[in-house]
Design a protein around this motif. Structure first.
Motif, PDB file in Angstrom:
ATOM      1  N   VAL A  76       1.020  -1.245  -0.011  1.00 28.59           N
ATOM      2  CA  VAL A  76      -0.056  -0.064  -0.085  1.00 28.59           C
ATOM      3  C   VAL A  76       0.737   1.276  -0.093  1.00 28.59           C
ATOM      4  O   VAL A  76       1.571   1.158   0.840  1.00 28.59           O
ATOM      5  CB  VAL A  76      -0.732   0.059   1.225  1.00 28.59           C
ATOM      6  N   LEU A  77       0.443   2.182  -0.814  1.00 32.68           N
ATOM      7  CA  LEU A  77       1.287   3.381  -0.938  1.00 32.68           C
ATOM      8  C   LEU A  77       0.493   4.634  -0.307  1.00 32.68           C
ATOM      9  O   LEU A  77      -0.667   4.408  -0.431  1.00 32.68           O
ATOM     10  CB  LEU A  77       1.857   3.927  -2.447  1.00 32.68           C
ATOM     11  N   ARG A  78       1.065   5.716  -0.144  1.00 32.80           N
ATOM     12  CA  ARG A  78       0.494   6.785   0.462  1.00 32.80           C
ATOM     13  C   ARG A  78       1.171   8.073  -0.258  1.00 32.80           C
ATOM     14  O   ARG A  78       2.222   7.857  -0.477  1.00 32.80           O
ATOM     15  CB  ARG A  78       0.549   6.850   1.940  1.00 32.80           C
ATOM     16  N   ASP A  79       0.495   9.174  -0.352  1.00 29.68           N
ATOM     17  CA  ASP A  79       1.337  10.376  -0.853  1.00 29.68           C
ATOM     18  C   ASP A  79       2.596  10.459   0.040  1.00 29.68           C
ATOM     19  O   ASP A  79       2.449  10.663   1.189  1.00 29.68           O
ATOM     20  CB  ASP A  79       0.445  11.780  -0.566  1.00 29.68           C
ATOM     21  N   PRO A  80       3.765  10.657  -0.935  1.00 25.38           N
ATOM     22  CA  PRO A  80       5.018  10.598  -0.170  1.00 25.38           C
ATOM     23  C   PRO A  80       5.137  11.555   0.999  1.00 25.38           C
ATOM     24  O   PRO A  80       5.895  11.341   1.795  1.00 25.38           O
ATOM     25  CB  PRO A  80       5.872  10.520  -1.292  1.00 25.38           C
ATOM     26  N   LEU A  81       4.812  12.840   0.712  1.00 23.35           N
ATOM     27  CA  LEU A  81       5.215  13.817   1.427  1.00 23.35           C
ATOM     28  C   LEU A  81       3.972  14.021   2.792  1.00 23.35           C
ATOM     29  O   LEU A  81       4.591  14.051   3.975  1.00 23.35           O
ATOM     30  CB  LEU A  81       4.950  15.145   0.807  1.00 23.35           C
ATOM     31  N   GLU A  82       2.950  13.275   2.702  1.00 16.65           N
ATOM     32  CA  GLU A  82       2.120  12.762   3.937  1.00 16.65           C
ATOM     33  C   GLU A  82       2.632  12.024   4.549  1.00 16.65           C
ATOM     34  O   GLU A  82       2.471  11.899   5.939  1.00 16.65           O
ATOM     35  CB  GLU A  82       0.633  12.416   3.147  1.00 16.65           C
ATOM     36  N   ARG A  83       3.556  10.782   3.882  1.00 14.96           N
ATOM     37  CA  ARG A  83       3.881   9.813   4.664  1.00 14.96           C
ATOM     38  C   ARG A  83       5.251  10.367   5.749  1.00 14.96           C
ATOM     39  O   ARG A  83       5.113   9.860   6.771  1.00 14.96           O
ATOM     40  CB  ARG A  83       4.362   8.743   3.875  1.00 14.96           C
ATOM     41  N   ILE A  84       5.914  11.310   5.067  1.00 16.06           N
ATOM     42  CA  ILE A  84       7.000  11.612   5.975  1.00 16.06           C
ATOM     43  C   ILE A  84       6.441  12.437   7.086  1.00 16.06           C
ATOM     44  O   ILE A  84       6.832  12.160   8.173  1.00 16.06           O
ATOM     45  CB  ILE A  84       7.788  12.775   4.835  1.00 16.06           C
ATOM     46  N   ALA A  85       5.321  13.479   6.757  1.00 13.50           N
ATOM     47  CA  ALA A  85       4.872  14.225   7.768  1.00 13.50           C
ATOM     48  C   ALA A  85       4.277  13.378   9.077  1.00 13.50           C
ATOM     49  O   ALA A  85       4.258  13.546  10.112  1.00 13.50           O
ATOM     50  CB  ALA A  85       3.938  15.071   7.476  1.00 13.50           C
ATOM     51  N   SER A  86       3.486  12.245   8.686  1.00 18.62           N
ATOM     52  CA  SER A  86       2.918  11.349   9.242  1.00 18.62           C
ATOM     53  C   SER A  86       3.797  10.462  10.458  1.00 18.62           C
ATOM     54  O   SER A  86       3.668  10.380  11.417  1.00 18.62           O
ATOM     55  CB  SER A  86       1.854  10.415   8.695  1.00 18.62           C
ATOM     56  N   PHE A  87       5.038  10.012   9.604  1.00 20.15           N
ATOM     57  CA  PHE A  87       6.006   9.416  10.386  1.00 20.15           C
ATOM     58  C   PHE A  87       6.278  10.166  11.534  1.00 20.15           C
ATOM     59  O   PHE A  87       6.815  10.110  12.671  1.00 20.15           O
ATOM     60  CB  PHE A  87       7.109   8.690   9.430  1.00 20.15           C
ATOM     61  N   TYR A  88       7.006  11.574  10.970  1.00 20.78           N
ATOM     62  CA  TYR A  88       7.654  12.521  11.975  1.00 20.78           C
ATOM     63  C   TYR A  88       6.726  12.766  13.098  1.00 20.78           C
ATOM     64  O   TYR A  88       6.855  12.780  14.271  1.00 20.78           O
ATOM     65  CB  TYR A  88       7.762  13.609  11.210  1.00 20.78           C
ATOM     66  N   PHE A  89       5.410  13.110  12.779  1.00 21.77           N
ATOM     67  CA  PHE A  89       4.380  13.484  14.033  1.00 21.77           C
ATOM     68  C   PHE A  89       4.115  12.309  14.776  1.00 21.77           C
ATOM     69  O   PHE A  89       3.885  12.430  15.970  1.00 21.77           O
ATOM     70  CB  PHE A  89       3.254  13.993  13.334  1.00 21.77           C
ATOM     71  N   TYR A  90       4.000  11.117  14.271  1.00 21.35           N
ATOM     72  CA  TYR A  90       3.822   9.874  14.979  1.00 21.35           C
ATOM     73  C   TYR A  90       5.082   9.595  15.946  1.00 21.35           C
ATOM     74  O   TYR A  90       4.624   9.513  17.108  1.00 21.35           O
ATOM     75  CB  TYR A  90       3.820   8.746  14.060  1.00 21.35           C
TER      76      TYR A  90
END
Length: 259
Positions: A76-90
């Motif tokens: 499964v893929l996700r918008d790459p920039l959304e993924r970066i931000a989600s990982f960071y805030f997680y």
């Protein structure tokens, strides 16, 4: 019907907990491989031990060919920039929850620095070892995973010319039974029913979801300089091109390969 072997190649922060729960519901926990993370297995040993119906996690897939005939492997893929931000805030949220003693452990350095450093320093400061951590977690993770078949494959892919990396990733994607987008997991629900004869709900049973306060990338970008934003955009530029080539253009909700 004969139940196929299902292999979920979980790239971090792409709705993986919800999908793993659905796969466990399909097969039962006793039929799910206990290997959920590549670090559980010593170097040189398989992360896909034979004998299970479900393989699901942050795992390498170099041994996919050793599984029974025609395993249904997907990611499964996700918008790459959304993924970066989600990982960071997680990481920042988790750092607030685990307490100072756990946070001080070496294996939690990512959380430590997400909590203590500015966003810009987290991504672009630190020594060579820290920048290797950033590369391993954020540099074109989709292309590097597809091409190297390793969850931490960036070090092997980063020296490839962009056009070569993109072309190889597209070829590797065709070896999978399905690719899906986090924006719409209904195609995955349909394929799981087609493969197994069993219905599961993923869209309505999302687990481990962060605060539902809208897109995360604009919030991260607001913490960074313009130069840092451009550097992060460049860090996933080939992944962005891959998603477009696969049909995941920004206006698209989902895409899948028929397998």
């Amino acid at each position: 019907m004969t139940q196929p072997t299902l292999v979920f190649l979980h790239i971090p922060k792409t709705a993986g907990q919800s999908i793993h729960a659905a796969l466990t519901e399909i097969a039962g926990p006793e039929n799910v491989s206990p290997i959920r993370v590549h670090t559980q297995v010593p170097e040189g040993q398989t992360q896909m031990p034979v004998g299970y119906q479900i393989y699901s996690g942050h795992i390498d897939w170099v041994d996919l060919g050793n599984l029974p005939t025609d395993p249904k492997a997907f990611t499964v893929l996700r918008d790459p920039l959304e993924r970066i931000a989600s990982f960071y805030f997680y990481l920042r949220r988790k750092a607030d929850l685990i307490g100072p003693e756990a946070l001080a452990l070496p294996e939690n350095m990512g959380m430590q620095r997400a909590a203590a450093w500015s966003a810009e320093d987290y991504f672009f400061a630190g020594n060579t070892m820290w920048q290797a951590f950033i590369r391993d977690h954020y540099w074109n993770p989709y292309c590097s995973y597809l091409v190297t078949k390793r969850i931490r494959g960036a070090s092997k892919a980063i020296h490839m010319p962009s056009e070569v990396l993109l072309a190889k990733a597209q070829v590797a994607a065709r070896d999978l039974s399905g690719l899906y987008h986090t924006n719409d997991l209904r195609p995955l629900e349909r394929d799981l029913k087609r493969w197994t004869g069993k219905s599961v709900s993923i869209v309505d049973k999302r687990v481990n979801v962060g605060p539902s306060d809208g897109p995360r990338w604009p919030k991260l970008a607001a913490l960074l300089s313009k130069d840092a934003v451009q550097k992060l955009e460049q860090m996933v530029a080939v992944d962005q091109r891959l998603m477009h080539a696969l049909g995941f253009a920004p206006a698209e909700a989902s895409y899948r390969l028929v397998g």
